[in-house]
Design an enzyme around this catalytic site. Structure first.
Site, short mmCIF file in Angstrom:
data_model
loop_
_atom_site.label_atom_id
_atom_site.label_comp_id
_atom_site.label_asym_id
_atom_site.label_seq_id
_atom_site.Cartn_x
_atom_site.Cartn_y
_atom_site.Cartn_z
N ARG A 122 0.85 -1.20 0.00
CA ARG A 122 0.00 0.00 0.00
C ARG A 122 0.88 1.24 0.00
O ARG A 122 2.04 1.20 0.36
CB ARG A 122 -0.89 0.01 1.25
N LYS A 187 4.23 -7.04 11.74
CA LYS A 187 3.42 -7.28 10.54
C LYS A 187 3.59 -8.71 10.04
O LYS A 187 4.70 -9.19 9.80
CB LYS A 187 3.81 -6.28 9.45
N ARG A 322 0.92 6.40 18.81
CA ARG A 322 1.62 7.64 19.12
C ARG A 322 2.55 7.40 20.28
O ARG A 322 2.14 6.95 21.35
CB ARG A 322 0.57 8.69 19.51
#
Ligand code: BTN
Length: 324
Positions: A122, A187, A322
């Site tokens: 992506r 991932k 974050r």
């Protein structure tokens, strides 16, 4: 895989056992000297480590699990579509895109490759696609209600991959919006959807799925984020054909359900896999950043962020935790 001498040799040697030059020559209809030449060529061309031992013959230093349309179908006999297996290709999505432009395909047409030389992720990123180790698959699917009816589809594909993997392995997996497959924030797989056809009517989607299956720890990948593989999580070489069959089975159940009911029917399920729910995140949209607390997705599959300006919805972007 086409049946070149090299491919047949690799498929015989795949189990990591020794085979004599005489036996291999008979199977291939070539002389022992020609077998030796081919073995040398394979070691160079395919970068495979083939050992030879006097009196025993040749073997692969590491056994391989090869893709096989026959085996995929044996795990999913109800599947009646076409499974095309390529040895090396730039990208299975690119290949399927070109094929669609040339001929009419039925929903369910699948392309798999042993290796991608220009695998695409992506947001213009590359997808690391070494040979014989992972799953690189692209599935063609037709939809008739235009592109606007496809909102949330990529999330449904993510759910399908997780469901398939949960069916095979006891590994708790999560989804990072919209559809990254994660194990403990590393991932494991990714999904790239490419849409085509009439935006208001008959359209199609190429669903590209990459799953880190047998890639080994310590492999030099250049991947710019923490990653893992099924092999690492399971501690053994996996049957990729089983993985592909399970993913295909789920997609063939979920895609028609999505077409009939939209993403709303899957929203609750997506919430169960949400990796970042209630976490402080940043969403990168183009060159802008939105900070907030992730609050799951709405009935269209948009990410919801609780921000200082209230609840904000986004249908694109890259979300990350974050750091404080
Ligand atoms: C991502 O960035 O997370 C999406 C990765 C998608 C990779 C798959 S591998 C099969 C198909 N062919 C490609 O070139 N990309 C997709």
């Amino acid at each position: 895989m086409n049946n070149s001498v090299q491919d047949v040799l690799v498929s015989i040697l795949a189990d990591g056992e020794y085979y004599s030059g005489e036996y291999l020559g008979e199977r291939l209809g070539i002389s022992r000297a020609a077998v030796w030449k081919q073995i040398k060529k394979i070691s160079e061309d395919k970068n495979l480590n083939i050992e030879s031992l006097k009196g025993k013959g040749y073997r692969l230093a590491q056994a391989l699990n090869l893709l096989s349309a026959e085996q995929i179908k044996s795990h999913f006999p109800q599947y009646e579509g076409v499974i095309e297996i390529l040895d090396t290709i730039d990208s299975t999505n690119t290949y399927l895109n070109k094929l669609v432009a040339k001929q009419a395909l039925d929903s369910g047409y699948i392309v798999l490759a042993e290796q991608q030389l220009a695998g695409r992720g992506r947001r213009g990123k590359a997808w690391f696609s070494p040979q014989y180790s992972n799953v690189y698959m692209s599935l063609f699917w037709r939809f008739s209600a235009g592109l606007s009816a496809l909102e949330g589809l990529s999330l449904v594909v993510g759910i399908s991959v997780i469901e398939a993997l949960h069916e095979l392995f006891a590994i708790p997996l999560k989804l990072k919006w919209p559809n990254d497959i994660l194990y403990q924030n590393k991932k494991l797989g990714g999904i790239l959807l490419e849409l085509g056809g009439d935006p208001n009517g008959e359209c199609h989607v190429i669903i590209g799925i990459g799953i880190n299956a047998n890639i080994q720890d310590g492999t030099e990948t250049g991947i710019d984020q923490p990653w893992t593989s099924l092999r690492h999580l399971q501690g053994r070489l996996l049957d990729r054909n089983l993985v592909v069959a399970a993913v295909l089975k789920r997609l063939l159940i979920n895609l028609p359900l999505f077409e009939a009911n939209g993403f709303a029917a899957f929203a609750e399920q997506w919430a169960c896999y949400d990796a970042f729910y209630d976490r402080d995140v940043v969403l990168h949209v183009g060159d802008k950043m939105e900070f907030g607390v992730a609050k799951g997705v709405n009935a269209q599959g948009y990410i919801q962020l609780q921000t200082v300006n209230g609840l904000q919805l986004h249908n694109s972007g890259e979300v990350s935790l974050r750091l404080k």
